[in-house]
Design a protein around this motif. Structure first.
Motif, PDB file in Angstrom:
ATOM      1  N   MET A  87       4.388  10.274  -6.703  1.00 41.37           N
ATOM      2  CA  MET A  87       5.554  10.934  -7.323  1.00 41.37           C
ATOM      3  C   MET A  87       5.396  11.027  -8.837  1.00 41.37           C
ATOM      4  O   MET A  87       5.738  12.045  -9.446  1.00 41.37           O
ATOM      5  N   ILE A  88       4.864   9.958  -9.428  1.00 41.09           N
ATOM      6  CA  ILE A  88       4.660   9.991 -10.894  1.00 41.09           C
ATOM      7  C   ILE A  88       3.626  11.054 -11.241  1.00 41.09           C
ATOM      8  O   ILE A  88       3.819  11.852 -12.173  1.00 41.09           O
ATOM      9  N   HIS A  89       2.521  11.068 -10.481  1.00 38.99           N
ATOM     10  CA  HIS A  89       1.451  12.031 -10.779  1.00 38.99           C
ATOM     11  C   HIS A  89       1.945  13.470 -10.626  1.00 38.99           C
ATOM     12  O   HIS A  89       1.633  14.351 -11.447  1.00 38.99           O
ATOM     13  N   PRO A 122      -3.525   9.299  -7.244  1.00 39.98           N
ATOM     14  CA  PRO A 122      -3.752   7.997  -6.589  1.00 39.98           C
ATOM     15  C   PRO A 122      -4.498   8.122  -5.257  1.00 39.98           C
ATOM     16  O   PRO A 122      -4.422   9.143  -4.573  1.00 39.98           O
ATOM     17  N   GLU A 123      -5.225   7.073  -4.946  1.00 36.71           N
ATOM     18  CA  GLU A 123      -5.922   6.960  -3.666  1.00 36.71           C
ATOM     19  C   GLU A 123      -5.374   5.751  -2.928  1.00 36.71           C
ATOM     20  O   GLU A 123      -5.023   4.745  -3.553  1.00 36.71           O
ATOM     21  N   GLY A 124      -5.302   5.828  -1.608  1.00 41.24           N
ATOM     22  CA  GLY A 124      -4.804   4.702  -0.822  1.00 41.24           C
ATOM     23  C   GLY A 124      -5.658   3.452  -1.005  1.00 41.24           C
ATOM     24  O   GLY A 124      -6.885   3.540  -1.124  1.00 41.24           O
ATOM     25  N   VAL A 125      -5.007   2.305  -1.027  1.00 40.10           N
ATOM     26  CA  VAL A 125      -5.710   1.042  -1.237  1.00 40.10           C
ATOM     27  C   VAL A 125      -5.953   0.327   0.083  1.00 40.10           C
ATOM     28  O   VAL A 125      -7.000  -0.295   0.283  1.00 40.10           O
ATOM     29  N   GLY A 129       0.819  -1.217   0.000  1.00 35.60           N
ATOM     30  CA  GLY A 129       0.000   0.000   0.000  1.00 35.60           C
ATOM     31  C   GLY A 129       0.844   1.254   0.000  1.00 35.60           C
ATOM     32  O   GLY A 129       0.634   2.172  -0.809  1.00 35.60           O
ATOM     33  N   ASN A 130       1.824   1.329   0.888  1.00 37.98           N
ATOM     34  CA  ASN A 130       2.702   2.495   0.976  1.00 37.98           C
ATOM     35  C   ASN A 130       3.582   2.618  -0.265  1.00 37.98           C
ATOM     36  O   ASN A 130       3.790   3.712  -0.802  1.00 37.98           O
ATOM     37  N   LEU A 131       4.092   1.479  -0.736  1.00 37.20           N
ATOM     38  CA  LEU A 131       4.938   1.478  -1.933  1.00 37.20           C
ATOM     39  C   LEU A 131       4.194   2.063  -3.133  1.00 37.20           C
ATOM     40  O   LEU A 131       4.721   2.934  -3.852  1.00 37.20           O
ATOM     41  N   SER A 132       2.974   1.592  -3.366  1.00 36.06           N
ATOM     42  CA  SER A 132       2.227   2.057  -4.533  1.00 36.06           C
ATOM     43  C   SER A 132       1.796   3.510  -4.371  1.00 36.06           C
ATOM     44  O   SER A 132       1.861   4.298  -5.334  1.00 36.06           O
ATOM     45  N   GLN A 133       1.388   3.907  -3.157  1.00 37.34           N
ATOM     46  CA  GLN A 133       0.956   5.291  -2.929  1.00 37.34           C
ATOM     47  C   GLN A 133       2.115   6.263  -3.143  1.00 37.34           C
ATOM     48  O   GLN A 133       1.952   7.302  -3.806  1.00 37.34           O
TER      49      GLN A 133
END
Length: 517
Positions: free
Chosen positions: A368-370, A502-505, A359-363
């Protein structure tokens, strides 16, 4: 007809004398994870679950509830269907033993066994457990605190004397032992195979397969006054679902024999001894594996209604959300072993591997990409050894996960997947893309691209256990192709793919008050 390999996985069918609990959810979840994994891997899957609705136990429960047995079965069977929906199970069929197609199938199987000389009439006298729907020999019984006789499961037994039809189980002792010796993965885990082999070596007695002291069951064809013993009735459901007795049916030809019968360890004997004997007698192919899993305790205590500590899967889902529950049940304990459910362990595991892990990795990565790449997947520069290693290790993980899944080692399969999330987390800490924005923007683009593709592949592999969460994550990356054929260097995420904010998963959970204190 498809040219894809087929895969047939079954749960036991569940007694409808009680409401579903965590044990039912656990067994079916294991099958669901396996079925989803195989579909993602290109297999033509049949995943079966359902309810077992005959027997003296059902008749008595219905009488106690003041309704007729069919109405009682309808009501409780619906509750199991609700559990399947609540847990997001992907079963292809939900079978009920009160269906006409099943009565037809099991009556045909009976006639075949009778015609081949494996059924004869006699009278039964012995110990019977209504709760277990099982007969027990005197040597298997224990004595309770009040001097009463008990089944090995702790269930009360009663002395039964009645006319009965018997199956010549004793004729299959050598054949069963040969099966266990030549196909050592027929029963898994290995400790259960040893248990079954020991039982058969101890000598097999012929099995009573009809009852005449109650009426709620499939009538024995040609023998009025007898209904089928629940185990020949229940076990035949696996054949009914694929079209038996029509052995020319497309489903039968495609899916039988079953790849895995998943069962709790308490019903292993019926599936690993009686069921293959019935099939041998009928000259039908045997299933490839019977896997017997362990039981859950609750905070170190045996689960029982009398203690009031039954774990309600519906309550767990309401409290924590579906995918964390699915993840914990398959991740926490080596499948096949007994396990203990504790809220503290649940929170620590989900926070560690879901919220703080993938979750933290993807967020972090997608944010950062966005923010730094105009809301789109960046174009990478040339990959260096660290980039290539992360991606190649993730690609190689699929074969590791496949191997674990084929052994029903679900916790190790998940461990392998989430180890790659940890590796990606270490990679981002070393590469520090937030610093590269100023010092080397091209390198930042490469690092973020590598991370995005790593997350894509991890999410694809994790779909089988957390389908809703991984759908949300992959949708945030605009990834539409999600089969395992998309893993690897030939199917990288496309540079320029637009991504939303992004939104947290995965949420973080608080420890129960007593543990937090």
């Amino acid at each position: 007809m498809t040219d894809r390999p087929s895969y047939y996985v079954t749960t036991p069918i569940y007694y409808v004398n009680d409401v579903p609990h965590i044990g039912h959810a656990y067994t079916t979840l294991a099958c669901d994870m396996l079925a989803r994994f195989k579909r993602l891997d290109g297999y033509d899957v049949m995943f079966l679950t359902g309810t077992d609705e005959h027997g003296q136990k059902i008749e008595r429960s219905a009488e106690k509830a003041g309704v007729d047995p069919q109405a009682f079965c309808d009501r409780v069977s619906d509750r199991f269907k609700e559990l399947a929906a609540a847990m997001n199970f992907s079963n292809d069929q939900f079978i009920r033993t009160t269906e006409d197609r099943h009565k037809k199938a099991v009556q045909h199987l009976w006639k075949v066994l009778e015609e081949k000389g494996f059924i004869y009439e006699d009278s039964y006298s012995g110990w019977y457990s209504v709760r277990d729907e099982a007969f027990y020999a005197e040597k298997e019984l224990t004595v309770g605190e009040g001097g009463e006789k008990l089944a090995p499961t702790g269930a009360p037994v009663e002395w039964v004397e009645e006319p009965s039809y018997f199956f010549k189980l004793s004729a299959f002792e050598d054949k069963l032992l040969e099966l266990y010796d030549t196909q050592e993965d027929f029963v898994m885990p290995k400790s259960r195979l040893n248990e079954v082999r020991s039982f058969v070596k101890g000598g097999l007695e012929d099995l009573s397969i009809s009852r005449s002291s109650f009426k709620w069951g499939v009538p024995v064809p040609g023998h009025e006054g007898h209904v089928m013993y629940v185990w020949i009735d229940a076990l035949a459901n696996y054949l009914t679902a694929v079209g038996y007795p029509d052995e020319g049916a497309e489903a039968y030809k495609t899916y039988w024999p079953a790849n895995v019968h998943m069962v709790g360890k308490d019903i292993l004997r019926f599936h690993a001894v009686y069921w293959p004997a019935f099939l041998m007698a009928a000259d039908l192919p045997l299933p490839k594996r019977v896997f017997a899993h362990g039981w859950w305790t609750n905070e170190g205590q045996k689960i029982s209604k009398s203690l009031g500590n039954v774990i309600d899967p519906f309550e767990l889902i309401d409290t924590y959300g579906l995918d964390p529950v699915r993840f914990f049940l398959m991740r926490e304990v080596p499948f096949g072993n007994d396990g203990d459910f504790s809220r503290k362990s649940f929170v620590l595991r989900c926070n560690s591997e879901l919220a703080n892990g993938i979750g933290n990795l993807s967020q972090r990565t997608l944010s950062m990409i966005h923010k730094n790449c105009d809301g789109a997947i960046p174009t990478p520069g040339e990959l260096i050894s660290e980039d290539k290693k992360l991606l190649s290790d993730i690609e190689a993980t699929l074969d590791v996960v496949r191997s674990h899944m084929d052994k029903q080692a679900f916790n190790f399969a998940l461990e392998a997947i989430f180890a790659q999330a940890s590796a990606a987390d270490s990679y981002i800490s070393v590469q520090e893309p937030w610093k590269l924005k100023k010092t080397d923007p091209e390198r930042m683009n490469t690092v973020l691209y590598v991370l995005a593709d790593a997350i894509r592949q991890i999410a694809i592999m994790a779909q089988a256990i957390m389908p809703e969460s991984m759908d949300k994550l992959l949708s945030q990356m605009n990834v539409t192709e999600r089969g395992f054929d998309q893993i690897g260097s030939t199917h990288r995420i496309a540079p320029g793919t637009e991504i939303p904010k992004p939104e947290g998963v995965f949420p973080r959970f608080d420890l129960p008050e007593e543990d937090a204190a």
